[in-house]
Design an enzyme around this catalytic site. Structure first.
Site, PDB file in Angstrom:
ATOM      1  N   CYS A 174      -1.677  40.901  -2.655  1.00  0.00           N
ATOM      2  CA  CYS A 174      -2.008  42.250  -3.130  1.00  0.00           C
ATOM      3  C   CYS A 174      -0.764  42.986  -3.622  1.00  0.00           C
ATOM      4  CB  CYS A 174      -2.697  43.044  -2.024  1.00  0.00           C
ATOM      5  SG  CYS A 174      -3.211  44.707  -2.517  1.00  0.00           S
ATOM      6  N   HIS A 185       9.551   3.480  -2.733  1.00  0.00           N
ATOM      7  CA  HIS A 185       9.465   3.021  -1.345  1.00  0.00           C
ATOM      8  C   HIS A 185      10.462   3.765  -0.467  1.00  0.00           C
ATOM      9  CE1 HIS A 185       8.303  -0.609  -3.798  1.00  0.00           C
ATOM     10  NE2 HIS A 185       7.225  -0.450  -3.033  1.00  0.00           N
ATOM     11  N   SER A 233       0.854  -1.187   0.000  1.00  0.00           N
ATOM     12  CA  SER A 233       0.000   0.000   0.000  1.00  0.00           C
ATOM     13  C   SER A 233       0.892   1.240   0.000  1.00  0.00           C
ATOM     14  CB  SER A 233      -0.903  -0.002   1.234  1.00  0.00           C
ATOM     15  OG  SER A 233      -1.798  -1.084   1.201  1.00  0.00           O
ATOM     16  N   GLY A 245      -4.895  47.374   0.061  1.00  0.00           N
ATOM     17  CA  GLY A 245      -5.364  47.943  -1.201  1.00  0.00           C
ATOM     18  C   GLY A 245      -5.433  49.454  -1.153  1.00  0.00           C
ATOM     19  N   ASP A 275      -4.476  37.275   1.917  1.00  0.00           N
ATOM     20  CA  ASP A 275      -3.743  36.092   1.476  1.00  0.00           C
ATOM     21  C   ASP A 275      -2.364  36.427   0.924  1.00  0.00           C
ATOM     22  OD1 ASP A 275      -4.485  37.355  -0.808  1.00  0.00           O
ATOM     23  OD2 ASP A 275      -5.601  35.676  -1.673  1.00  0.00           O
ATOM     24  N   GLY A 276      -1.922  37.680   1.088  1.00  0.00           N
ATOM     25  CA  GLY A 276      -0.552  38.035   0.780  1.00  0.00           C
ATOM     26  C   GLY A 276      -0.243  38.337  -0.670  1.00  0.00           C
ATOM     27  N   THR A 291      -9.122  40.241  -7.044  1.00  0.00           N
ATOM     28  CA  THR A 291     -10.107  41.298  -6.780  1.00  0.00           C
ATOM     29  C   THR A 291      -9.582  42.677  -7.168  1.00  0.00           C
ATOM     30  OG1 THR A 291     -11.011  40.000  -4.961  1.00  0.00           O
ATOM     31  CG2 THR A 291     -11.549  42.346  -5.004  1.00  0.00           C
TER      32      THR A 291
END
Length: 592
Positions: A419, A226, A57, A573, A416-417, A461
């Protein structure tokens, strides 16, 4: 390496993962005791050669998620990175798959897998079942000297053997036909893997003996699936890494590793396989690099390109490249390697969804050229001094570029860093346009050139807001253009800016006090309309941006981003826009 896991117990992990497969594919059944996934045998099913595979697996979706019509009939799972027992495999062959037309076992070349699957094959033969076994060793990272009597390891190229064999079996071929074709495919595949890190197996110590992790920018080439060491470690970028990997596969002067000669006249299938921890975005970039180098450096243009997650090493931060040389199957009846590879398979782990017809009809041009513009920019009679414009705008743009570290820092705290990077990217692209574009005194042409850059380069944005505002500004200016040339004035700019603000309000509810760029834009437009003075308007924008410190956001990502520190920083902004406007005013711009 990451040592964090949602399921820490390896036994629970394997059993729960196997239990999920029948939930997502109703054609599959589970023998949990023996860790076998097998194809349901319905009364309407036509007898066919059964294809059985498996291994440790940790390589999912291989092999359990390859069980389904057109691919595997059964898959046997061991514990993580360990072969299943011979008894598990024997029970799969004798109790879980149809044996009427015989069984083909496909196994990767690892000692434990070969021994345990081989023992089960012999037991099944002793019971009277017709069984054949194909061992796949496609890893060119292991050369002749190092491989010795053991030979090459099996890695991701194995899935191509399984798929072609499964399609042929479903087509009603005999065991001999399926076995011969599977061997032919296995003999015409070569693969090479590379990784940026070893992986951690749940339930094991965080410090594996001899598993020194790789340094920054260091890749391990030829790493097994592996956690085995590769053939070399190299500090390189993606271009250099792919170049080395393809050389391992295709350089005929490397007598230790060149197991298969491929020329530009050969049809080739390319498989770029995710070892589990590479994002799909990055895997796309890797695939593009591999395809470009194959064509540029080796004159090879693959007839099929597969990119995705087929055989993993848990969450391995790496990928492998497999090349299949398409040769004649000697089967006739249109059953070529490509036909069998393209044939549909109802298995959740098989993700090659493009049909043969689509591949055959693909354009000879891999990438579209630069799109043509839908129409020329309509001139206006509003005139601006091109010298003033070309001096003022670069000053403003360079100020934004210089402010990027602060904007990014603020946006990292409240968003979110992205801009600062977005504004810098847009500013740099406009500067480049200014250097390349023809000089013009038509303010609408000048503005439309800027708009094109913003629309192409700035995303997110901020990009959308700037694009909407600037397009509305262009519309507002055009409405004030007279039938004869006239110099643009602060009054004309003010009226156009006010109409732009009105248009922008149709797409965003943001107002001053919501902690957005409107806190800088609104006071700038208002002050300019009242005073006609750019310096006063820029100062008002700066003050508006400063007031956002400690202001609770009503819109934007800041509303739902947790953490502390937003009280001490301005809206990124608003701050970025204020820096742009201050740059305009510092350049000495007075009016038009």
């Amino acid at each position: 390496m990451s040592t964090k896991h949602f399921i820490l117990d390896p036994t629970t992990l394997v059993q729960s993962a196997l239990s999920s497969i029948p939930l997502t594919n109703p054609t599959a059944s589970l023998d949990l005791t023996n860790k076998i996934i097998y194809l349901k045998n319905t009364s309407s099913s036509r007898p066919q050669v059964s294809i059985v595979s498996g291994g440790g697996s940790g390589h999912e979706p291989a092999f359990a998620s390859f069980v389904g019509p057109g691919l595997l009939s059964g898959a046997v799972a061991g514990t993580i990175f360990a072969s299943p027992s011979a008894e598990q495999v024997r029970r799969c062959i004798l109790q879980r798959v149809v044996v009427e037309k015989g069984v083909l076992v496909v196994v990767m070349n690892y000692t434990g897998d070969v021994l345990n699957f081989g023992m089960a094959v012999e037991k099944a033969r002793a019971s009277g079942v017709e069984v054949e076994m194909v061992v796949v060793g496609d890893d060119v990272g292991v050369g002749r000297k190092r491989g010795g009597k053991v030979g090459r390891r099996g890695i991701a190229g194995t899935v191509l053997v399984q798929k072609i064999a499964g399609a042929l079996a479903k087509d009603g071929a005999s065991l001999k036909e399926v076995y011969d074709t599977a061997r032919l495919v296995a003999n015409n595949i070569m693969s090479i893997g590379a990784s940026l890190s070893h992986v951690h197996v749940p339930g094991r110590s965080t410090e594996e003996p001899g598993a020194r992790d790789l340094g920054e920018g260091e890749a391990e080439i030829g790493m097994g699936i592996h956690n085995e060491p590769g053939s070399e470690r190299k500090t390189t970028d993606l271009t250099g890494l792919v170049k080395t990997m393809l050389s391992y596969c295709l350089d005929i002067s490397d007598t230790d590793r060149n197991f298969l000669q491929i020329s530009s006249d050969d049809e080739v299938v390319l498989l770029v396989n995710n070892l589990g921890g590479v994002s799909m975005l990055e895997l796309g970039g890797i695939t593009n690099e591999v395809v470009e180098q194959l064509e540029r450096d080796w004159n090879i243009r693959p007839v099929r390109i597969m990119s995705g997650t087929y055989m993993t090493s848990l969450n391995g931060l790496g990928f492998s490249i497999s090349l299949l040389k398409v040769v004649d199957t000697v089967l006739g009846n249109g059953r070529s390697m490509l036909d069998l590879l393209d044939a549909p398979a109802e298995a959740t782990g098989w993700t090659a969804a493009i049909t043969a017809a689509t591949w055959k009809n693909r354009s000879t041009v891999a990438k579209e050229g630069r799109p043509t513009e839908s129409g020329e920019i309509q001139p206006s009679n509003l005139r601006v001094d091109p010298t003033v414009a070309r001096n003022a705008l670069p000053a403003a743009l360079n100020r934004v570029i210089a402010a990027e570290p602060n904007i990014t820092k603020y946006d990292t705290i409240v968003g979110d860093g992205d801009c600062g990077i977005g504004l810098k990217r847009g500013a740099e692209a406009i500067l480049k346009m200014l250097d390349e574009a023809e000089e013009t005194d038509d303010v609408l042409i000048f503005l439309q050139n800027i708009i094109r850059v913003v629309e192409m380069v700035m995303d997110g944005t901020s990009g959308a807001l700037y694009a909407i505002f600037l397009n509305a500004l262009a519309h507002g200016l055009r409405q004030q253009s007279s039938s004869t040339p006239q110099p643009i004035t602060a009054a004309i700019w003010s009226r156009a800016l006010e109409s732009s603000m009105e248009s922008l309000s149709k797409y965003t509810p943001a107002q001053p006090g919501d902690r957005t760029l409107m806190d800088a834009l609104h006071p700038f437009v208002t002050t300019l309309s009242q005073t006609g003075d750019v310096q006063s308007a820029a100062k008002a924008a700066e003050e508006g941006a400063k007031k956002t410190e400690g202001m609770k956001a009503s819109l934007g990502r800041t509303v739902y981003v947790g953490g502390e520190g937003w009280q001490e920083v301005p809206d990124p902004g608003a701050y970025g826009l204020a820096e742009l406007l201050l740059g305009l005013s510092d350049s000495g711009l007075k009016d038009g």
